[in-house]
Scaffold this motif. Structure first.
Motif, PDB file in Angstrom:
ATOM      1  N   THR A   1       0.054  -5.887   6.344  1.00 32.14           N
ATOM      2  CA  THR A   1       0.653  -5.763   4.813  1.00 32.14           C
ATOM      3  C   THR A   1       1.422  -4.643   4.935  1.00 32.14           C
ATOM      4  OG1 THR A   1      -1.484  -6.498   3.987  1.00 32.14           O
ATOM      5  CG2 THR A   1      -0.003  -5.301   2.462  1.00 32.14           C
ATOM      6  N   TRP A   2       2.874  -4.851   4.167  1.00 36.81           N
ATOM      7  CA  TRP A   2       3.818  -3.792   4.174  1.00 36.81           C
ATOM      8  C   TRP A   2       3.426  -2.669   3.205  1.00 36.81           C
ATOM      9  CZ3 TRP A   2       8.118  -2.206   0.976  1.00 36.81           C
ATOM     10  CH2 TRP A   2       8.283  -2.513  -0.150  1.00 36.81           C
ATOM     11  N   PHE A   3       3.978  -1.501   3.636  1.00 32.01           N
ATOM     12  CA  PHE A   3       3.585  -0.285   2.959  1.00 32.01           C
ATOM     13  C   PHE A   3       4.662   0.770   2.690  1.00 32.01           C
ATOM     14  CE2 PHE A   3       3.603   0.504   7.571  1.00 32.01           C
ATOM     15  CZ  PHE A   3       4.228   1.846   7.655  1.00 32.01           C
ATOM     16  N   CYS A   4       4.423   1.763   1.692  1.00 35.25           N
ATOM     17  CA  CYS A   4       5.444   2.625   1.563  1.00 35.25           C
ATOM     18  C   CYS A   4       4.906   3.951   1.871  1.00 35.25           C
ATOM     19  CB  CYS A   4       5.821   2.449   0.146  1.00 35.25           C
ATOM     20  SG  CYS A   4       6.633   1.058  -0.371  1.00 35.25           S
ATOM     21  N   VAL A   5       5.897   5.075   2.404  1.00 39.21           N
ATOM     22  CA  VAL A   5       5.340   6.386   2.317  1.00 39.21           C
ATOM     23  C   VAL A   5       6.291   6.993   1.267  1.00 39.21           C
ATOM     24  CG1 VAL A   5       5.549   8.667   3.526  1.00 39.21           C
ATOM     25  CG2 VAL A   5       4.847   6.248   4.773  1.00 39.21           C
ATOM     26  N   ILE A   6       5.675   7.726   0.197  1.00 38.76           N
ATOM     27  CA  ILE A   6       6.171   8.417  -0.896  1.00 38.76           C
ATOM     28  C   ILE A   6       6.160  10.039  -0.852  1.00 38.76           C
ATOM     29  CG2 ILE A   6       6.236   8.481  -3.449  1.00 38.76           C
ATOM     30  CD1 ILE A   6       5.084   5.558  -3.199  1.00 38.76           C
ATOM     31  N   GLN A   7       7.401  10.580  -0.861  1.00 33.84           N
ATOM     32  CA  GLN A   7       7.387  12.047  -1.009  1.00 33.84           C
ATOM     33  C   GLN A   7       7.344  12.430  -2.489  1.00 33.84           C
ATOM     34  OE1 GLN A   7      10.118  14.263   1.525  1.00 33.84           O
ATOM     35  NE2 GLN A   7      10.911  11.998   1.820  1.00 33.84           N
TER      36      GLN A   7
ATOM     37  N   SER B   1      10.809  10.246  -3.505  1.00 32.34           N
ATOM     38  CA  SER B   1      11.715   9.741  -2.540  1.00 32.34           C
ATOM     39  C   SER B   1      10.686   8.577  -1.997  1.00 32.34           C
ATOM     40  CB  SER B   1      12.174  10.539  -1.773  1.00 32.34           C
ATOM     41  OG  SER B   1      12.771   9.958  -0.751  1.00 32.34           O
ATOM     42  N   LEU B   2      11.170   7.457  -1.904  1.00 27.38           N
ATOM     43  CA  LEU B   2      10.332   6.350  -1.311  1.00 27.38           C
ATOM     44  C   LEU B   2      10.917   5.673   0.025  1.00 27.38           C
ATOM     45  CD1 LEU B   2       8.524   3.531  -3.209  1.00 27.38           C
ATOM     46  CD2 LEU B   2       9.823   3.020  -1.422  1.00 27.38           C
ATOM     47  N   VAL B   3      10.243   5.753   1.015  1.00 27.70           N
ATOM     48  CA  VAL B   3      10.551   4.903   2.200  1.00 27.70           C
ATOM     49  C   VAL B   3       9.497   3.775   2.285  1.00 27.70           C
ATOM     50  CG1 VAL B   3      10.704   5.104   4.689  1.00 27.70           C
ATOM     51  CG2 VAL B   3      11.521   6.896   3.167  1.00 27.70           C
ATOM     52  N   GLY B   4      10.181   2.544   2.327  1.00 30.43           N
ATOM     53  CA  GLY B   4       9.233   1.259   2.473  1.00 30.43           C
ATOM     54  C   GLY B   4       9.448   0.780   3.849  1.00 30.43           C
ATOM     55  N   ALA B   5       8.365   0.409   4.357  1.00 32.40           N
ATOM     56  CA  ALA B   5       8.005   0.056   5.780  1.00 32.40           C
ATOM     57  C   ALA B   5       7.709  -1.532   5.779  1.00 32.40           C
ATOM     58  CB  ALA B   5       7.200   0.545   6.533  1.00 32.40           C
ATOM     59  N   VAL B   6       8.855  -2.310   5.724  1.00 31.07           N
ATOM     60  CA  VAL B   6       8.677  -3.871   5.589  1.00 31.07           C
ATOM     61  C   VAL B   6       8.170  -4.322   6.662  1.00 31.07           C
ATOM     62  CG1 VAL B   6       9.600  -6.112   5.492  1.00 31.07           C
ATOM     63  CG2 VAL B   6      10.478  -3.900   4.027  1.00 31.07           C
TER      64      VAL B   6
ATOM     65  N   VAL C   1       0.721  -1.239  -0.249  1.00 29.76           N
ATOM     66  CA  VAL C   1       0.066   0.029  -0.089  1.00 29.76           C
ATOM     67  C   VAL C   1       0.951   1.356  -0.069  1.00 29.76           C
ATOM     68  CG1 VAL C   1      -1.762   1.070   1.273  1.00 29.76           C
ATOM     69  CG2 VAL C   1      -1.832  -1.266   1.336  1.00 29.76           C
ATOM     70  N   ASP C   2       0.586   2.219  -1.006  1.00 34.16           N
ATOM     71  CA  ASP C   2       1.558   3.321  -1.202  1.00 34.16           C
ATOM     72  C   ASP C   2       0.621   4.576  -0.608  1.00 34.16           C
ATOM     73  OD1 ASP C   2       3.422   1.754  -2.247  1.00 34.16           O
ATOM     74  OD2 ASP C   2       3.068   2.361  -4.170  1.00 34.16           O
ATOM     75  N   TYR C   3       1.306   5.397   0.386  1.00 26.72           N
ATOM     76  CA  TYR C   3       0.794   6.494   0.915  1.00 26.72           C
ATOM     77  C   TYR C   3       1.543   7.836   0.229  1.00 26.72           C
ATOM     78  CZ  TYR C   3      -1.226   3.635   4.314  1.00 26.72           C
ATOM     79  OH  TYR C   3      -2.268   2.742   4.947  1.00 26.72           O
ATOM     80  N   PHE C   4       0.969   8.603  -0.573  1.00 23.65           N
ATOM     81  CA  PHE C   4       1.534   9.659  -1.238  1.00 23.65           C
ATOM     82  C   PHE C   4       1.489  11.167  -0.658  1.00 23.65           C
ATOM     83  CE2 PHE C   4       1.080   6.247  -4.152  1.00 23.65           C
ATOM     84  CZ  PHE C   4       2.269   6.827  -5.128  1.00 23.65           C
ATOM     85  N   VAL C   5       2.679  11.797  -0.345  1.00 23.28           N
ATOM     86  CA  VAL C   5       2.471  13.062   0.199  1.00 23.28           C
ATOM     87  C   VAL C   5       3.193  14.036  -0.542  1.00 23.28           C
ATOM     88  CG1 VAL C   5       3.369  14.196   2.428  1.00 23.28           C
ATOM     89  CG2 VAL C   5       2.702  11.747   2.638  1.00 23.28           C
ATOM     90  N   ARG C   6       2.391  14.977  -1.050  1.00 28.23           N
ATOM     91  CA  ARG C   6       3.110  16.229  -1.911  1.00 28.23           C
ATOM     92  C   ARG C   6       4.027  17.052  -0.898  1.00 28.23           C
ATOM     93  NH1 ARG C   6       3.175  15.932  -7.357  1.00 28.23           N
ATOM     94  NH2 ARG C   6       1.067  15.453  -7.236  1.00 28.23           N
ATOM     95  N   VAL C   7       5.023  16.994  -1.129  1.00 30.97           N
ATOM     96  CA  VAL C   7       5.975  17.985  -0.660  1.00 30.97           C
ATOM     97  C   VAL C   7       6.634  19.140  -1.304  1.00 30.97           C
ATOM     98  CG1 VAL C   7       6.582  16.373   1.177  1.00 30.97           C
ATOM     99  CG2 VAL C   7       8.013  16.393  -0.874  1.00 30.97           C
TER     100      VAL C   7
END
Length: 320
Positions: A99-105, A113-118, A19-25
């Motif tokens: 379920t693993w997820f990512c936070v995407i700037q 820039s992607l940070v994955g949280a396994v 699951v990808d969480y998108f943050v506009r920075v």
């Protein structure tokens, strides 16, 4: 081959769905920095899930074998892929798992820039992928984050009559040339992004392709972001560049290219046409927020493929 052993899918991706969480920075945060943005969307992701969906987009029968938690994100991930035409019946739901997820700037240009949280759930264990499942596929695409895991699956896929496609990431291949060479020996298609090329061949795309083909790969595709991609075999080389577009989000573009190329190639299309399909799909991908949102846009692959610039390239000279 009897009817009982005819593969039922063209491309089987084995790996992850996230699951990808998108943050506009306003800018991509770096070390000891802060970037305060806003959440602009939550989408399905995962390299393997993205690859399978792109293969389906290219017209191939596609399936995904993954592991997700019994949480709502895991259910949504599989349901969304099924709605997009990917067979997820071989996937595993882990009771109580997350379920693993990512936070995407995302900055204003669409770069990420992607940070994955396994979490404790990301991919199926090797023994959870049966030989019977591998025999259902014409191409098996194992996630190559863990090279030893990928080598084991690739060898078993080959032994069960399937071809193999892998996508190499820089963090996975750094300092592990022996394992990369072994994986290449078991692979028909190898995809490399610019980071992997830097690690494997000091940033020289042609040299990277030469090394991997010398190790046993049949075809190597080197991706170059905005600069398109190049495809090499022992007999031919091609370059392709997509149309000029407004980039919204680069997340999943490499997965889209690899999936569409693989799906096209296994359906019998030429390397040139497969590269055109891959670059077209990647171009379509980056014009939408979320790595698979292009699938819901109603735009066919042919629309973008017509605008891909395809050219022959000098053949590789340093293959052993």
């Amino acid at each position: 081959m009897t009817s009982a052993t005819v593969p039922s899918v063209d491309v089987l991706a084995v790996g992850d769905a996230s699951v990808d969480y998108f943050v506009r920075v306003p800018h991509i945060a770096t070390a000891d920095d802060k970037a305060i943005g806003r959440l602009v969307g939550v989408y399905g992701g995962g390299m393997s899930a993205n690859l399978a969906a792109a293969a389906r987009f290219a017209g191939a029968r596609a399936a995904l074998a993954t592991a997700v938690g019994s949480d709502e994100p895991g259910r949504q991930a599989l349901d969304r892929l099924a709605a997009q035409g990917v067979d997820v019946s071989a996937s595993i739901t882990v009771p109580g798992g997350h379920t693993w997820f990512c936070v995407i700037q995302l900055d204003r240009s669409g770069e990420k820039s992607l940070v994955g949280a396994v979490t404790e759930v990301k991919i199926p264990a090797g023994d959870q992928v049966s030989d019977d499942l591998l025999r259902t596929a014409r191409v098996v695409a194992p996630l190559a984050d863990d090279l030893d895991w990928a080598i084991g699956l690739a060898a078993r896929a080959r032994a069960n009559g399937a071809k193999v496609a892998v996508d190499l990431e820089p963090d996975a291949v750094a300092g592990r040339w022996d394992q990369v060479r072994t994986l290449a020996r078991h692979s028909d298609l190898v995809f490399c992004n610019q980071g992997a090329v830097q690690v494997l061949a000091d940033g020289d795309p042609a040299r990277c392709a030469e090394l991997l083909i010398s190790a046993g790969a049949r075809v190597v595709v080197v991706t170059g972001g905005r600069h398109g991609a190049a495809c090499h075999s022992r007999e031919e080389s091609w370059t392709a560049r997509g149309p000029e577009i407004d980039v919204v989000d680069t997340t999943g573009a490499g997965d889209a290219l690899a999936g569409a190329f693989t799906g096209s190639w296994i359906l019998g299309r030429s390397l040139a046409d497969s590269l055109r399909a891959g670059v077209a799909t990647a171009s379509l991908c980056v014009s939408h927020l979320g790595s698979r949102s292009y699938l819901d846009a109603g735009t066919g692959i042919e629309t973008y493929a017509r605008n891909v610039t395809l050219e022959t390239a000098p053949r590789l000279q340093g293959i052993r």
